[in-house]
Design a protein around this motif. Structure first.
Motif, PDB file in Angstrom:
ATOM      1  N   SER A  23      -3.353  19.688  13.915  1.00  0.00           N
ATOM      2  CA  SER A  23      -3.333  18.934  12.591  1.00  0.00           C
ATOM      3  C   SER A  23      -2.102  18.925  11.772  1.00  0.00           C
ATOM      4  CB  SER A  23      -4.387  19.524  11.796  1.00  0.00           C
ATOM      5  OG  SER A  23      -4.220  20.390  11.177  1.00  0.00           O
ATOM      6  N   MET A  24      -1.307  20.133  11.774  1.00  0.00           N
ATOM      7  CA  MET A  24      -0.039  19.925  11.249  1.00  0.00           C
ATOM      8  C   MET A  24       0.994  18.963  11.769  1.00  0.00           C
ATOM      9  SD  MET A  24       0.421  23.937  10.288  1.00  0.00           S
ATOM     10  CE  MET A  24       2.071  23.905   9.884  1.00  0.00           C
ATOM     11  N   ALA A  25       1.058  19.124  13.258  1.00  0.00           N
ATOM     12  CA  ALA A  25       1.785  18.312  13.961  1.00  0.00           C
ATOM     13  C   ALA A  25       1.484  16.896  13.831  1.00  0.00           C
ATOM     14  CB  ALA A  25       1.628  18.626  15.508  1.00  0.00           C
ATOM     15  N   TYR A  26       0.216  16.493  13.717  1.00  0.00           N
ATOM     16  CA  TYR A  26      -0.265  15.009  13.260  1.00  0.00           C
ATOM     17  C   TYR A  26       0.023  14.853  11.879  1.00  0.00           C
ATOM     18  CZ  TYR A  26      -3.256  11.061  12.885  1.00  0.00           C
ATOM     19  OH  TYR A  26      -3.563   9.781  12.576  1.00  0.00           O
ATOM     20  N   ASP A  27      -0.181  15.473  10.978  1.00  0.00           N
ATOM     21  CA  ASP A  27       0.338  15.387   9.373  1.00  0.00           C
ATOM     22  C   ASP A  27       1.831  15.035   9.442  1.00  0.00           C
ATOM     23  OD1 ASP A  27      -0.324  14.997   6.890  1.00  0.00           O
ATOM     24  OD2 ASP A  27       0.304  17.254   6.575  1.00  0.00           O
ATOM     25  N   CYS A  28       2.690  15.837  10.198  1.00  0.00           N
ATOM     26  CA  CYS A  28       4.032  15.674   9.997  1.00  0.00           C
ATOM     27  C   CYS A  28       4.414  14.244  10.847  1.00  0.00           C
ATOM     28  CB  CYS A  28       4.756  16.668  11.061  1.00  0.00           C
ATOM     29  SG  CYS A  28       6.552  16.647  10.627  1.00  0.00           S
ATOM     30  N   TYR A  29       3.606  13.908  11.886  1.00  0.00           N
ATOM     31  CA  TYR A  29       3.925  12.656  12.515  1.00  0.00           C
ATOM     32  C   TYR A  29       3.571  11.563  11.580  1.00  0.00           C
ATOM     33  CZ  TYR A  29       2.354   8.395  14.943  1.00  0.00           C
ATOM     34  OH  TYR A  29       1.898   7.017  15.114  1.00  0.00           O
ATOM     35  N   VAL A  30       2.363  11.556  10.690  1.00  0.00           N
ATOM     36  CA  VAL A  30       2.036  10.629   9.877  1.00  0.00           C
ATOM     37  C   VAL A  30       2.942  10.604   8.721  1.00  0.00           C
ATOM     38  CG1 VAL A  30       0.195   9.990   8.254  1.00  0.00           C
ATOM     39  CG2 VAL A  30      -0.279  10.636  10.738  1.00  0.00           C
ATOM     40  N   ALA A  31       3.415  11.862   8.131  1.00  0.00           N
ATOM     41  CA  ALA A  31       4.278  11.715   7.158  1.00  0.00           C
ATOM     42  C   ALA A  31       5.627  11.084   7.297  1.00  0.00           C
ATOM     43  CB  ALA A  31       4.619  13.179   6.392  1.00  0.00           C
ATOM     44  N   ILE A  32       6.244  11.246   8.408  1.00  0.00           N
ATOM     45  CA  ILE A  32       7.194  10.743   8.844  1.00  0.00           C
ATOM     46  C   ILE A  32       7.306   9.199   9.546  1.00  0.00           C
ATOM     47  CG2 ILE A  32       9.591  11.272  10.482  1.00  0.00           C
ATOM     48  CD1 ILE A  32       9.016  14.267   9.783  1.00  0.00           C
ATOM     49  N   CYS A  33       6.450   9.040  10.438  1.00  0.00           N
ATOM     50  CA  CYS A  33       6.423   7.967  10.974  1.00  0.00           C
ATOM     51  C   CYS A  33       5.547   6.871  10.436  1.00  0.00           C
ATOM     52  CB  CYS A  33       6.004   7.858  12.413  1.00  0.00           C
ATOM     53  SG  CYS A  33       6.739   9.110  13.346  1.00  0.00           S
ATOM     54  N   ARG A  34       4.447   7.209   9.646  1.00  0.00           N
ATOM     55  CA  ARG A  34       3.866   6.452   8.973  1.00  0.00           C
ATOM     56  C   ARG A  34       3.282   6.666   7.562  1.00  0.00           C
ATOM     57  NH1 ARG A  34       4.103   3.550  12.954  1.00  0.00           N
ATOM     58  NH2 ARG A  34       2.754   3.734  14.672  1.00  0.00           N
ATOM     59  N   PRO A  35       4.664   6.874   6.699  1.00  0.00           N
ATOM     60  CA  PRO A  35       4.618   7.535   5.399  1.00  0.00           C
ATOM     61  C   PRO A  35       3.541   6.897   4.386  1.00  0.00           C
ATOM     62  CG  PRO A  35       6.578   6.244   5.677  1.00  0.00           C
ATOM     63  CD  PRO A  35       5.801   6.157   6.932  1.00  0.00           C
ATOM     64  N   LEU A  36       3.034   5.564   4.595  1.00  0.00           N
ATOM     65  CA  LEU A  36       2.304   5.182   3.525  1.00  0.00           C
ATOM     66  C   LEU A  36       0.754   5.194   3.960  1.00  0.00           C
ATOM     67  CD1 LEU A  36       4.303   1.713   2.726  1.00  0.00           C
ATOM     68  CD2 LEU A  36       4.172   4.174   1.546  1.00  0.00           C
ATOM     69  N   HIS A  37       0.596   5.736   5.094  1.00  0.00           N
ATOM     70  CA  HIS A  37      -0.749   5.562   5.532  1.00  0.00           C
ATOM     71  C   HIS A  37      -1.394   7.460   5.758  1.00  0.00           C
ATOM     72  CE1 HIS A  37      -0.811   1.571   7.331  1.00  0.00           C
ATOM     73  NE2 HIS A  37       0.440   1.868   7.316  1.00  0.00           N
ATOM     74  N   CYS A  38      -0.751   8.129   4.972  1.00  0.00           N
ATOM     75  CA  CYS A  38      -1.086   9.438   5.057  1.00  0.00           C
ATOM     76  C   CYS A  38      -2.539   9.870   4.705  1.00  0.00           C
ATOM     77  CB  CYS A  38      -0.018  10.497   4.220  1.00  0.00           C
ATOM     78  SG  CYS A  38      -0.252  12.097   4.627  1.00  0.00           S
ATOM     79  N   HIS A  39      -2.827   9.495   3.501  1.00  0.00           N
ATOM     80  CA  HIS A  39      -4.277   9.638   2.938  1.00  0.00           C
ATOM     81  C   HIS A  39      -5.238   9.030   3.851  1.00  0.00           C
ATOM     82  CE1 HIS A  39      -2.785  11.943  -0.412  1.00  0.00           C
ATOM     83  NE2 HIS A  39      -1.920  10.907  -0.832  1.00  0.00           N
ATOM     84  N   VAL A  40      -5.000   7.872   4.387  1.00  0.00           N
ATOM     85  CA  VAL A  40      -6.105   7.051   5.367  1.00  0.00           C
ATOM     86  C   VAL A  40      -5.935   7.796   6.373  1.00  0.00           C
ATOM     87  CG1 VAL A  40      -6.382   5.036   6.712  1.00  0.00           C
ATOM     88  CG2 VAL A  40      -5.535   5.056   4.106  1.00  0.00           C
ATOM     89  N   ARG A  41      -5.095   8.353   7.156  1.00  0.00           N
ATOM     90  CA  ARG A  41      -5.359   8.751   8.387  1.00  0.00           C
ATOM     91  C   ARG A  41      -5.588  10.389   8.692  1.00  0.00           C
ATOM     92  NH1 ARG A  41      -1.738   6.097  12.905  1.00  0.00           N
ATOM     93  NH2 ARG A  41      -1.598   4.178  11.950  1.00  0.00           N
ATOM     94  N   MET A  42      -5.479  11.066   7.380  1.00  0.00           N
ATOM     95  CA  MET A  42      -5.640  12.466   7.283  1.00  0.00           C
ATOM     96  C   MET A  42      -6.757  12.454   6.589  1.00  0.00           C
ATOM     97  SD  MET A  42      -4.308  14.425   9.568  1.00  0.00           S
ATOM     98  CE  MET A  42      -4.574  16.175   8.763  1.00  0.00           C
ATOM     99  N   GLY A  43      -8.212  12.312   6.892  1.00  0.00           N
ATOM    100  CA  GLY A  43      -9.197  12.281   5.967  1.00  0.00           C
ATOM    101  C   GLY A  43     -10.145  13.354   5.998  1.00  0.00           C
ATOM    102  N   ARG A  44     -11.166  13.359   5.230  1.00  0.00           N
ATOM    103  CA  ARG A  44     -12.391  14.349   5.295  1.00  0.00           C
ATOM    104  C   ARG A  44     -12.904  14.497   6.632  1.00  0.00           C
ATOM    105  NH1 ARG A  44     -14.799  17.292   1.054  1.00  0.00           N
ATOM    106  NH2 ARG A  44     -16.707  17.979   1.726  1.00  0.00           N
ATOM    107  N   ARG A  45     -13.176  13.518   7.286  1.00  0.00           N
ATOM    108  CA  ARG A  45     -13.994  13.538   8.368  1.00  0.00           C
ATOM    109  C   ARG A  45     -13.108  14.188   9.665  1.00  0.00           C
ATOM    110  NH1 ARG A  45     -14.499   9.306  12.737  1.00  0.00           N
ATOM    111  NH2 ARG A  45     -16.509   9.803  13.923  1.00  0.00           N
TER     112      ARG A  45
END
Length: 163
Positions: A23-45
């Motif tokens: 999840s940290m790798a995915y979070d790093c990917y989202v933060a760098i490659c998709r910075p505006l989608h962070c809250h949508v892609r790393m959700g509670r589910r």
């Protein structure tokens, strides 16, 4: 019984750590490659699925509790690991060997594949950056995580995959 309990908690916490690294790798990917989608892609589910996965892993791998042993046998290891317990059984252990192999693939190789895919995408984005300062910030953000992944996966690769 004590080996089974120790195995359950070791594998459950190891599974949680593996899923955390993924999840940290995915979070790093989202933060760098998709910075505006962070809250949508790393959700509670997604977080609930990862926690559930770690508990399921511990439950599946502690199947060594049901292995019949002919007599008392001492395990000359620091902890009771499932592959070691399987070798001490006095029955045909092909099913257990298959389960250990399958769970290793499912809970070790697949998350490692996800980590490698995430960081390869990050490296491609960093390579395309024109700013040297931006590259440095990105490398410094992800280098600590890559170090942890290397130190975590190296002994497990040696122990469980016998490479």
């Amino acid at each position: 019984m004590r080996c089974g309990i120790q195995s359950f908690f070791f594998l459950t916490l190891g599974g949680a750590e593996t899923l955390l690294l993924t999840s940290m790798a995915y979070d790093c990917y989202v933060a760098i490659c998709r910075p505006l989608h962070c809250h949508v892609r790393m959700g509670r589910r997604l977080c609930v699925l990862m926690v559930t996965g770690s508990w399921v892993m511990g439950s599946i791998n502690s199947c060594a509790l049901s292995i019949p042993y002919c007599q008392f046998r001492a395990i000359n290891h620091f902890f009771c690991d499932v592959p070691t317990m399987v070798t001490l059984a006095c029955m045909d252990t092909r099913v257990y060997d298959y389960m250990v192999f399958l769970s290793t693939i499912l809970f070790f190789v697949l998350p490692l594949f996800g980590i490698v895919c995430s960081y390869s995408q990050v490296l491609l984005v960093v390579y395309r950056m024109s700013s040297a300062e931006g590259r440095w910030k990105t490398y410094s953000t992800c280098s600590a995580h890559l170090t942890v992944v290397t130190f975590y996966y190296s002994p497990f690769t040696y122990t469980y995959l016998q490479l």
